[in-house]
Enzyme design. Sequence first.
Site, PDB file in Angstrom:
ATOM      1  N   LYS A  54      55.865  69.971   9.906  1.00  0.00           N
ATOM      2  CA  LYS A  54      55.556  71.531   9.906  1.00  0.00           C
ATOM      3  C   LYS A  54      55.453  71.806   8.534  1.00  0.00           C
ATOM      4  CE  LYS A  54      58.758  71.169   6.492  1.00  0.00           C
ATOM      5  NZ  LYS A  54      58.256  71.252   4.740  1.00  0.00           N
ATOM      6  N   THR A  75      60.412  65.122  12.003  1.00  0.00           N
ATOM      7  CA  THR A  75      60.374  65.841  13.785  1.00  0.00           C
ATOM      8  C   THR A  75      60.268  64.298  14.099  1.00  0.00           C
ATOM      9  OG1 THR A  75      58.544  66.960  14.665  1.00  0.00           O
ATOM     10  CG2 THR A  75      57.840  65.327  12.748  1.00  0.00           C
ATOM     11  N   GLY A  85      57.596  64.841   7.840  1.00  0.00           N
ATOM     12  CA  GLY A  85      57.436  63.827   9.084  1.00  0.00           C
ATOM     13  C   GLY A  85      58.053  62.495   9.543  1.00  0.00           C
ATOM     14  N   GLY A  86      59.082  62.631   8.779  1.00  0.00           N
ATOM     15  CA  GLY A  86      60.290  61.814   9.462  1.00  0.00           C
ATOM     16  C   GLY A  86      61.328  62.597   9.667  1.00  0.00           C
ATOM     17  N   ASP A 119      65.991  69.702   7.976  1.00  0.00           N
ATOM     18  CA  ASP A 119      64.638  69.864   8.571  1.00  0.00           C
ATOM     19  C   ASP A 119      65.023  69.598  10.076  1.00  0.00           C
ATOM     20  OD1 ASP A 119      64.107  71.111   6.366  1.00  0.00           O
ATOM     21  OD2 ASP A 119      62.542  69.950   6.283  1.00  0.00           O
TER      22      ASP A 119
HETATM   23  O1  C5P Z   1      68.352  67.201   4.378  1.00  0.00           O
HETATM   24  P1  C5P Z   1      67.933  66.195   3.310  1.00  0.00           P
HETATM   25  O2  C5P Z   1      68.228  64.534   4.408  1.00  0.00           O
HETATM   26  O3  C5P Z   1      66.610  66.142   4.227  1.00  0.00           O
HETATM   27  O4  C5P Z   1      67.922  66.725   2.180  1.00  0.00           O
HETATM   28  C1  C5P Z   1      66.916  65.505   1.126  1.00  0.00           C
HETATM   29  C2  C5P Z   1      67.528  65.588   0.104  1.00  0.00           C
HETATM   30  O5  C5P Z   1      67.011  66.910  -0.444  1.00  0.00           O
HETATM   31  C3  C5P Z   1      69.351  65.814   0.145  1.00  0.00           C
HETATM   32  O6  C5P Z   1      69.487  64.462  -0.566  1.00  0.00           O
HETATM   33  C4  C5P Z   1      68.893  67.048  -1.334  1.00  0.00           C
HETATM   34  O7  C5P Z   1      69.180  66.098  -2.582  1.00  0.00           O
HETATM   35  C5  C5P Z   1      67.735  67.462  -0.982  1.00  0.00           C
HETATM   36  N1  C5P Z   1      67.945  68.610  -0.758  1.00  0.00           N
HETATM   37  C6  C5P Z   1      68.698  69.793  -1.307  1.00  0.00           C
HETATM   38  N2  C5P Z   1      69.244  70.778  -0.518  1.00  0.00           N
HETATM   39  C7  C5P Z   1      68.268  71.278   0.408  1.00  0.00           C
HETATM   40  C8  C5P Z   1      67.606  70.177   1.623  1.00  0.00           C
HETATM   41  C9  C5P Z   1      68.009  68.872   0.706  1.00  0.00           C
HETATM   42  O8  C5P Z   1      68.918  69.533  -2.472  1.00  0.00           O
HETATM   43  N3  C5P Z   1      68.718  72.485   1.180  1.00  0.00           N
END
Ligand code: C5P
Length: 321
Positions: free
Chosen positions: A20, A115, A112-113, A147
């Site tokens: 994306k 998806t 990438g991870g 995501d």
């Molecule tokens: O949700 P995901 O594990 O992909 O997010 C990775 C990191 O990105 C989270 O641990 C956080 O530090 C940050 N993040 C955030 N706010 C979001 C999405 C991600 O602070 N809405």
Amino acid sequence: MRMSNQNTKNDYLIASAFAKINLHLEILGLRNDGYHELSMVMQSIDLCDQLRMKSSDDNKIILNSSNPELTIGDDNLIIKAAKLLRNKSGMNHLGVNINLIKNIPIGAGLAGGSTDAAATLVGLNRLWSLKFNMNQLEEIAKEIGSDVPFCISGGRQLCFGRGELLEKVNNKQSTIGVILVKDPSIQISTPMAYKRYKDQFAESYLSSEVEFENKRNEARSFDWSTDKFIDEHKTIQNDLQKTISPITPEVRNSLTVLKDLPGLKLASMSGSGPSCYALFSTYNQAKIVLNQNLSKFENAGLSAWACSMKSFGVELKNEII
Ligand code: C5P
């Protein structure tokens, strides 16, 4: 999500997992759970990984990857997704052998991870005949990453909350062409990008639900269901670019090269970077411009792709592996 041969039961399957880009990424504030409250428009593109899956009954979840840089243990989102889905199904004997053909660059801001995790959920739901519906899969996806729900159904969607609250805006095929570039020598950690943004901009964060909703309504008020944004928007907003670009010469270099291309409409960093993209009226135009400027990308040390926009997410095919 797209399926072919829907009625056939097979013990093998190929799932395509699309990358994306962010057509809009606005950070509204900080949530009680420590995540950021976001207003985003995400768009699937046709750069994709392939997950070749073969089911088994021996409880073993095994991953092999074409990219040796990628860990294939419990911290890989594919393994996490497979184990979580099996756990939800309550059928502990289920197993799978997954061969990942990795084309989407890692640590690039292209999901990438995420998806790959989405493709694992959709693929195994079918392969293991679990019959979770789309909403249930999206609920499970939230537990893996912000995501991942988007990547399941993909296309173009407004994404709110921490990214997992989805409002699909377009099922039509877009004609827009994308040139995507990434410096292969660098990866960016998403948590680092958000932390840096918070350290720099927390004072300007909104804090009330009313303010968040006003911002969501601003994003909703634009008609994203057609491609007219590439003519009507002067810029693309990616708040993380404000914090990543100043410390990342590779991002500045990428944007300089892209902005110099003939016929481009808009350019931006994607997600937390470092990949950047430029938009063109058509895929053909993007392809021609890419081919005419190969030496420019090479001299700048950038990998480059011409992509089209996809109107759906994970795609499944039954094929002999
Ligand atoms: O949700 P995901 O594990 O992909 O997010 C990775 C990191 O990105 C989270 O641990 C956080 O530090 C940050 N993040 C955030 N706010 C979001 C999405 C991600 O602070 N809405």
